[in-house]
Write a protein that holds these residues in place. Structure first.
Motif, PDB file in Angstrom:
ATOM      1  N   PHE A 454       0.857  -1.185   0.000  1.00  0.00           N
ATOM      2  CA  PHE A 454       0.000   0.000   0.000  1.00  0.00           C
ATOM      3  C   PHE A 454       0.892   1.233   0.000  1.00  0.00           C
ATOM      4  O   PHE A 454       1.113   1.885   1.014  1.00  0.00           O
ATOM      5  N   SER A 455       1.412   1.546  -1.177  1.00  0.00           N
ATOM      6  CA  SER A 455       2.318   2.669  -1.324  1.00  0.00           C
ATOM      7  C   SER A 455       2.456   3.002  -2.798  1.00  0.00           C
ATOM      8  O   SER A 455       2.388   2.120  -3.664  1.00  0.00           O
ATOM      9  N   SER A 456       2.642   4.294  -3.097  1.00  0.00           N
ATOM     10  CA  SER A 456       2.842   4.710  -4.485  1.00  0.00           C
ATOM     11  C   SER A 456       4.096   4.095  -5.078  1.00  0.00           C
ATOM     12  O   SER A 456       4.183   3.915  -6.295  1.00  0.00           O
ATOM     13  N   SER A 457       5.047   3.760  -4.220  1.00  0.00           N
ATOM     14  CA  SER A 457       6.280   3.134  -4.699  1.00  0.00           C
ATOM     15  C   SER A 457       6.058   1.675  -5.091  1.00  0.00           C
ATOM     16  O   SER A 457       6.931   1.039  -5.679  1.00  0.00           O
ATOM     17  N   LYS A 458       4.872   1.137  -4.744  1.00  0.00           N
ATOM     18  CA  LYS A 458       4.584  -0.273  -5.035  1.00  0.00           C
ATOM     19  C   LYS A 458       3.341  -0.423  -5.917  1.00  0.00           C
ATOM     20  O   LYS A 458       2.621  -1.423  -5.847  1.00  0.00           O
ATOM     21  N   VAL A 459       3.120   0.595  -6.763  1.00  0.00           N
ATOM     22  CA  VAL A 459       1.958   0.549  -7.654  1.00  0.00           C
ATOM     23  C   VAL A 459       2.028  -0.653  -8.579  1.00  0.00           C
ATOM     24  O   VAL A 459       1.015  -1.314  -8.853  1.00  0.00           O
ATOM     25  N   SER A 460       3.215  -0.968  -9.077  1.00  0.00           N
ATOM     26  CA  SER A 460       3.347  -2.101 -10.003  1.00  0.00           C
ATOM     27  C   SER A 460       2.913  -3.402  -9.343  1.00  0.00           C
ATOM     28  O   SER A 460       2.290  -4.263  -9.989  1.00  0.00           O
ATOM     29  N   GLN A 461       3.217  -3.572  -8.052  1.00  0.00           N
ATOM     30  CA  GLN A 461       2.793  -4.777  -7.341  1.00  0.00           C
ATOM     31  C   GLN A 461       1.275  -4.814  -7.170  1.00  0.00           C
ATOM     32  O   GLN A 461       0.648  -5.872  -7.306  1.00  0.00           O
ATOM     33  N   LEU A 462       0.690  -3.653  -6.864  1.00  0.00           N
ATOM     34  CA  LEU A 462      -0.762  -3.584  -6.718  1.00  0.00           C
ATOM     35  C   LEU A 462      -1.461  -3.838  -8.055  1.00  0.00           C
ATOM     36  O   LEU A 462      -2.502  -4.501  -8.108  1.00  0.00           O
ATOM     37  N   LYS A 463      -0.910  -3.310  -9.137  1.00  0.00           N
ATOM     38  CA  LYS A 463      -1.485  -3.550 -10.457  1.00  0.00           C
ATOM     39  C   LYS A 463      -1.438  -5.035 -10.804  1.00  0.00           C
ATOM     40  O   LYS A 463      -2.388  -5.588 -11.354  1.00  0.00           O
ATOM     41  N   GLN A 464      -0.330  -5.681 -10.472  1.00  0.00           N
ATOM     42  CA  GLN A 464      -0.211  -7.111 -10.745  1.00  0.00           C
ATOM     43  C   GLN A 464      -1.188  -7.906  -9.895  1.00  0.00           C
ATOM     44  O   GLN A 464      -1.839  -8.843 -10.377  1.00  0.00           O
TER      45      GLN A 464
END
Length: 632
Positions: A454-464
């Motif tokens: 839950f962080s803007s730096s981990k958007v790619s993980q959330l998208k996946q």
């Protein structure tokens, strides 16, 4: 012997479970919140124990808040938590979303269907139209009442009508009144000849529409596109037109009543009409009476030949609004651009023209009764005329002053904000639409949500994790919510986004202490109608206090933006039918006594007059929002 040995080995565990189950069930039977048969290892059972541990009041637990707890059983909760810790939860996303009651878009399966005859699509949902109408000679396809009223319509039009000849597409009443619509038009009508597309009443009254037109009608010849009453009265959506009409020949586009009355609508035109020949684009009543519309035109008409663009009554009478024209009609040949009644906003908007008409030859640009607060940078020095340029504040404009009373209800619903003096027994007042417009979701258990990024730096993980494609609605939702959650708090504010009831309890008790209670308006009765105020009770004796208010944020799982609100008074009030005087609802209202840090263009000041720090502002707690206070 074997059966006896097995029984002997497992009897201590069985005994422990039975003892725990009996003790817990007995305690739960007293509170009446969980049946004696319910498994004590479910997320909800754990939540009830956590509530008893952290909140020190004798008041009943909030059935309203508990109804939002995770519905997962003990086994599913454990399995999903394990997958979350291994970063493999995306492999079972459909099951996870369904079982945990989350908000997820369906994964559209590829479609290789080809259709050689006319088609009429009515009452259709979630469809992938790939290669549809490709190389089609003539014919008409009609999308009428398509995806209407659907909660999460997802439609993909890829290579639709590509290289067709004389093929007509009609989108009528498409996805009206849908919630969080996602439509993608990729290479739509590319290379089409002498055909037309008509979008009528498209995405009207939609909550959070997200539509993408990528290389739409590129290289088309003589193709006419009409957008009529497109996304009218929509709420907080985005439309992106990328490489729209690029290198097309004689293809007129008509945007009529586009985004009219919409709320915080964003449109992006990137590479629109680039290197087009003889394009004729008309924007009529575009963004009229909207609330904070934002439009961006990047490389629009760049290198075009003999193009004609007309902006008539564009963003007229809207509230604020921002437009950016970057490299618009740059290097074009004999382009004609007409801005008539452009940007006559009720409140000052911001328009930026950068590199507009630069390097163009034989172009004509006319600004007639143009709005205020505009910046022209690297603008062509010749071929430009300004007539009746309103370079004055809208607050002093006679026209704006004359229309303000009739338009304010367009942007701020009557009754959404009111003065504290309105909360008097017997007073009749309008109640706004307090219905929750968000998709229905549940909280996740802390054991799962604590393992998710839950962080803007981990958007790619959330998208996946949530199967969010690039530039998709889900990507936008994730990014916007993370941005709001990570925004620095305003002066005197303490804030936190919470994805579990346990996290919400922790935040509320950290601000207010453990003697707390949560309240919300009881139901929807009286919404959008005139109501009468009945008996009123001031919380904490009606004294100035502080509260923790929690508002939903759009995210795959139920997420609340909670923040401390200092210097408020909170009220409970019976809500009566003004005709029969019968009680129809029990409302909760909060009055903000210090508005000094609020924006001068806040809707409360539009509705009530005055400005920041000069008046108090009250509002009802809407459906599924809530406020925590110290218990009386």
């Amino acid at each position: 012997m074997l059966k006896q040995k097995q029984l002997h080995l497992f009897s201590p565990l069985c005994l422990l479970f039975l003892l725990f189950n009996v003790n817990f069930s007995a305690a739960s039977a007293i509170s009446g919140e969980i049946t004696a048969k319910e498994n004590p290892f479910t997320p909800k059972a754990y939540l009830l124990r956590y509530w008893d541990k952290e909140i020190r009041t004798n008041l009943p637990k909030s059935a309203f808040l508990l109804s939002k707890a995770s519905p997962l059983n003990a086994v599913d909760s454990t399995n999903f938590a394990k997958l979350a810790s291994q970063n493999t939860l995306s492999s079972v996303l459909p099951s996870f979303c369904s079982t945990a009651k989350l908000f997820c878009f369906p994964d559209l399966s590829p479609s290789l269907e080809k259709h050689d005859t006319n088609a009429n699509f009515a009452v259709y949902l979630n469809k992938n139209f790939t290669n549809y109408g490709t190389l089609r000679p003539g014919g008409v396809d009609s999308f009428k009442n398509y995806s209407d009223g659907d909660n999460l319509p997802v439609d993909s039009f890829r290579r639709y009508s590509r290289d067709s000849s004389g093929h007509e597409d009609r989108f009528s009443s498409y996805a009206r009144e849908a919630n969080v619509a996602d439509q993608s038009f990729n290479t739509y009508g590319t290379g089409a000849t002498g055909s037309s597309s008509n979008f009528k009443s498209y995405n009207g009254d939609v909550n959070v529409p997200n539509i993408r037109f990528t290389t739409y009608t590129a290289d088309a010849v003589g193709r006419t596109n009409k957008f009529t009453t497109y996304t009218d009265n929509a709420n907080a959506g985005n439309q992106d037109f990328t490489a729209y009409g690029k290198k097309s020949n004689g293809s007129p586009n008509v945007f009529s009543s586009y985004g009219k009355g919409s709320n915080v609508m964003g449109s992006g035109f990137s590479g629109y009409g680039e290197r087009g020949n003889g394009a004729n684009d008309t924007f009529t009543s575009y963004g009229d009476e909207g609330n904070v519309p934002t439009n961006k035109f990047n490389n629009y008409g760049d290198g075009g030949n003999a193009a004609v663009e007309s902006f008539s009554s564009y963003r007229d009478q809207s509230n604020v609004g921002d437009d950016s024209f970057q490299s618009y009609a740059k290097n074009s040949n004999s382009a004609k651009v007409k801005f008539s009644n452009y940007g006559n906003s009720f409140n000052e908007g911001t328009d930026v023209f950068k590199g507009y008409g630069q390097g163009a030859k034989g172009h004509t640009v006319g600004f007639k009764t143009y709005g205020v607060n505009n910046t022209f940078k690297d603008y062509a020095k010749t071929g430009v005329t300004f007539a009746k340029y309103n370079n004055v504040s809208s607050s002093t404009s006679p026209k704006m002053a004359a229309t303000s009373g009739s338009l304010v209800n367009r942007w701020v619903e009557p009754g959404k904000f009111f003065r504290e003096s309105m909360l008097k027994k017997g007073n009749v007042m309008p109640m706004p639409d307090i219905k929750d417009k968000m998709p229905k979701r549940s909280f996740l258990p802390r054991t799962i949500v604590s393992k998710l990024p839950f962080s803007s730096s981990k958007v790619s993980q959330l998208k996946q994790l949530f199967h969010a494609a690039d530039n998709s609605t889900m990507e936008t939702i994730i990014k916007d919510t993370l941005s709001e959650c990570e925004r620095a708090p305003s002066a005197g504010e303490t804030k936190r986004c919470v994805g579990s009831v346990e996290d919400m309890i922790d935040f509320a008790t950290s601000i207010l202490g453990r003697n707390v209670v949560v309240r919300s308006t009881e139901n929807l009765n009286g919404s959008k109608k005139k109501i009468m105020v009945g008996s009123i009770k001031g919380i904490n004796g009606g004294k100035v206090t502080k509260s923790v208010s929690c508002h939903q944020s759009l995210f795959p799982y139920l997420l609340y933006y909670c923040h401390s609100v200092p210097k408020v008074r909170v009220y409970e009030a019976d809500i009566l039918d003004p005709n029969t005087k019968a009680k129809i609802n029990h409302g909760v209202a909060i009055c903000h006594l210090d508005t000094s840090a609020w924006s001068p263009t806040h809707g409360a000041f539009l509705a009530l007059g005055s400005g920041p720090g000069r008046i108090e502002v009250c509002h009802w707690i809407f459906e599924n929002d809530m406020t925590w206070t110290t218990a009386d």
